[in-house]
Design an enzyme around this catalytic site. Structure first.
Site, mmCIF file in Angstrom:
data_model
loop_
_atom_site.group_PDB
_atom_site.id
_atom_site.type_symbol
_atom_site.label_atom_id
_atom_site.label_comp_id
_atom_site.label_asym_id
_atom_site.label_seq_id
_atom_site.Cartn_x
_atom_site.Cartn_y
_atom_site.Cartn_z
ATOM 1 C CG HIS A 65 -1.707 30.296 109.911
ATOM 2 N ND1 HIS A 65 -0.830 29.365 109.434
ATOM 3 C CD2 HIS A 65 -1.208 30.700 111.096
ATOM 4 C CE1 HIS A 65 0.170 29.207 110.290
ATOM 5 N NE2 HIS A 65 -0.034 30.000 111.309
ATOM 6 C CG HIS A 66 -9.634 29.857 109.955
ATOM 7 N ND1 HIS A 66 -9.073 29.321 111.091
ATOM 8 C CD2 HIS A 66 -10.846 30.323 110.327
ATOM 9 C CE1 HIS A 66 -9.929 29.437 112.093
ATOM 10 N NE2 HIS A 66 -11.003 30.040 111.657
ATOM 11 C CE LYS A 71 -5.454 34.828 123.207
ATOM 12 N NZ LYS A 71 -4.442 34.162 124.055
ATOM 13 C CE LYS A 95 -10.825 25.432 123.910
ATOM 14 N NZ LYS A 95 -9.901 25.387 125.072
ATOM 15 C CG ASP A 100 -19.357 33.649 116.472
ATOM 16 O OD1 ASP A 100 -18.981 32.954 115.511
ATOM 17 O OD2 ASP A 100 -20.539 33.731 116.838
ATOM 18 C CE LYS A 107 -3.369 24.607 125.232
ATOM 19 N NZ LYS A 107 -4.768 25.003 125.476
ATOM 20 C CB SER A 363 -7.826 35.359 125.869
ATOM 21 O OG SER A 363 -7.161 34.750 126.938
HETATM 22 N N1 GLU Z 1 -5.504 27.750 127.818
HETATM 23 C C1 GLU Z 1 -6.858 28.169 127.676
HETATM 24 C C2 GLU Z 1 -7.617 27.194 126.774
HETATM 25 O O1 GLU Z 1 -7.263 26.058 126.635
HETATM 26 C C3 GLU Z 1 -6.995 29.619 127.275
HETATM 27 C C4 GLU Z 1 -6.448 29.991 125.940
HETATM 28 C C5 GLU Z 1 -6.402 31.484 125.657
HETATM 29 O O2 GLU Z 1 -6.906 32.260 126.456
HETATM 30 O O3 GLU Z 1 -5.857 31.841 124.615
HETATM 31 O O4 GLU Z 1 -8.650 27.509 126.237
#
Ligand code: GLU
Length: 472
Positions: A65-66, A71, A95, A100, A107, A363
């Site tokens: 949660h930084h 996402k 990632k 950035d 997940k 995204s």
């Molecule tokens: N599932 C993709 C990943 O592993 C996309 C994640 C996303 O768009 O939030 O990077």
């Protein structure tokens, strides 16, 4: 270690710890960065179309949660378990930091084989999962934003946004509760092929580095490079398309039923339609069959791209990998043991948590579009077209020469949404590649590109914590 003992989260922690020693951060802060902040484990019933009741196992993990929202995708697979979802959530944190994108990692996973369920049942499962997430405050445009992953796509995302919006009628930003939606439901043009395009941009940038290519006896550029891709899902398919369009040769393609090979190059669309009509990738006209899908991983080639699942190159088969570069389009396709073996063989491993970041990058663009309630290009497209047309006209008047029709069309064209999205993605992947390479070059003790990528990620996450005043 036997394959059943393998802990994917343990492997991510191992890579993290390997990199952490090259950073200056406090031990406690490093521990906070690598720990999983919240794990939601769900069980809920599904009444199937035949009247029987089944208990569905599902998860959502918020690794960090930084930055919020969290996402990361949601996968539908029988292999889903808590360890896997935690590892994938952690990879999302690193990632997002590298490219950035201002999110924490998350997940989700539902332990099902989507092929075993009717579309009606899948819709029930997805909607129930979403309402469980709403109940537990594990979804929302400011809280946690899922996306497609293995076994899910636009259809599932549209069920999620519809369920969330129905339960939050006063949230004007409800469309931003999930990304990877169909364009008609608030999605962004370019999201579908984004991970594959990001993989292509990332590897193209590496291939444009004379030093890296020279070390491996390769010429620069992707044209003519011999590529092997494992997995023809959304990521593998688009990666293949972009490499083929750039003049690389797809010498082998693998799916779970087997692999095919042709030194002259395979046409990916023809292979996909062959698989659709025959039910298998095998027996493609002009290609040689390989008995096992995994055999493709051992072929001699320039770039090997595992684009399916984790743990496909491990201590057992890594000694036989015969590529000059391995580009990790999947999440976690190499075990730490495989990493060591490939390093000792001089193979360059371009790591997952930045190479496949194209999906989450776009995204992010989709989420921004949802929050701004306007499509990209709407404001500037016509202005740019008029401006370019005027400049062209002036140039033609001054020089007395005429530009040909194709060039005229290209120069005049104002950006559409997909042009802007792809340009943002290209910029992101080039920058990330260079940052990681600079980190690597800047410290000769860093053994490989994955460790360099982790160092970049750790530094970015840690400095966010220190800016928040949580740690000194
Ligand atoms: N599932 C993709 C990943 O592993 C996309 C994640 C996303 O768009 O939030 O990077």
């Amino acid at each position: 270690m036997s394959q059943t003992d393998y802990s994917f989260f343990g492997a991510v922690e191992q890579s993290f710890n390997k990199a952490a020693q090259f950073t200056k951060w406090d031990k406690g802060l490093l521990e906070q960065i690598s720990a999983c902040n919240a794990v939601l484990r769900l069980r809920f019933p599904l009444k199937r179309e035949d009247g029987t009741i089944e208990v569905i196992e599902a998860y959502r993990v918020q690794h960090s949660h930084h930055k919020t929202p969290c996402k990361g995708g949601i996968r539908f697979s029988t292999e889903v378990n808590q360890d896997e979802v935690m590892a994938l959530a952690a990879l999302m944190t690193y990632k997002c930091a590298i490219v950035d994108v201002p999110f924490g990692g998350g997940k989700g996973g539902i332990k099902i084989n989507p092929k075993d369920y009717t579309p009606y049942e899948l819709e029930k499962i997805t909607r129930r999962y979403t309402s469980e997430l709403v109940k537990k405050n594990f979804i929302g445009p400011a809280i946690d934003v899922p996306a497609p992953d293995y076994g899910t796509g636009e259809r599932e995302m549209s069920w999620i946004v519809d369920t969330y919006a129905a339960m939050n009628p006063d949230n004007i930003d409800a469309a931003g509760c999930v990304t990877g939606k169909p364009v008609s439901q608030g999605g962004v043009n370019g999201r579908r092929g984004a991970t594959g395009l990001g993989v292509f941009y990332g590897l193209r940038e590496v291939c444009n580095m004379p030093e890296e290519m020279g070390k491996r006896g390769m010429t620069t550029g992707v044209e003519g490079k011999r590529i092997v891709i494992q997995g023809l899902g959304n990521v593998g398919y688009h990666t293949a398309k972009y490499f083929q369009a750039a003049g690389s040769k797809l010498i082998a393609l693998a799916e779970y039923e087997g692999a095919i090979m042709n030194e002259d190059g395979l046409d990916v669309d023809a292979v996909v339609s062959h698989r659709k009509s025959t039910g298998s990738i095998l027996n493609f006209p002009g290609a040689k069959n390989l008995a096992k899908s995994g055999d493709a991983l051992e072929l001699e080639c320039d770039i090997l791209i595992p684009a399916a699942l984790e743990n496909v190159i491990n201590g057992e088969n890594a000694p036989r990998v015969n590529a000059k570069i391995v580009g990790e389009a999947a999440n976690g396709p190499l075990t730490p043991e495989a990493d060591e073996i490939l390093l000792s063989k001089g193979i360059l491993v371009v790591p997952d948590m930045y190479l496949n970041a194209g999906g989450v990058t776009v995204s992010y663009f989709e989420w921004l579009k949802n929050l701004s309630h306007v499509r990209y290009g709407r404001m500037e497209k016509r202005f740019q077209e008029n401006l370019h047309g005027k400049i062209l006209e002036e140039m033609e008047n001054l020089t007395g020469k005429k530009v040909n029709d194709d060039d005229r069309k290209f120069i005049k064209h104002g950006p559409d949404e997909v042009d802007l999205v792809n340009s943002g993605l290209e910029e992101t992947m080039i920058n990330a590649t260079r940052q990681i390479m600079e980190e690597w070059k800047g410290n000769p003790m860093i053994p490989d590109m994955r460790t360099a990528a982790y160092v970049v990620a750790i530094n970015k996450v840690a400095s966010t914590y220190t800016q928040l005043g949580i740690f000194p």
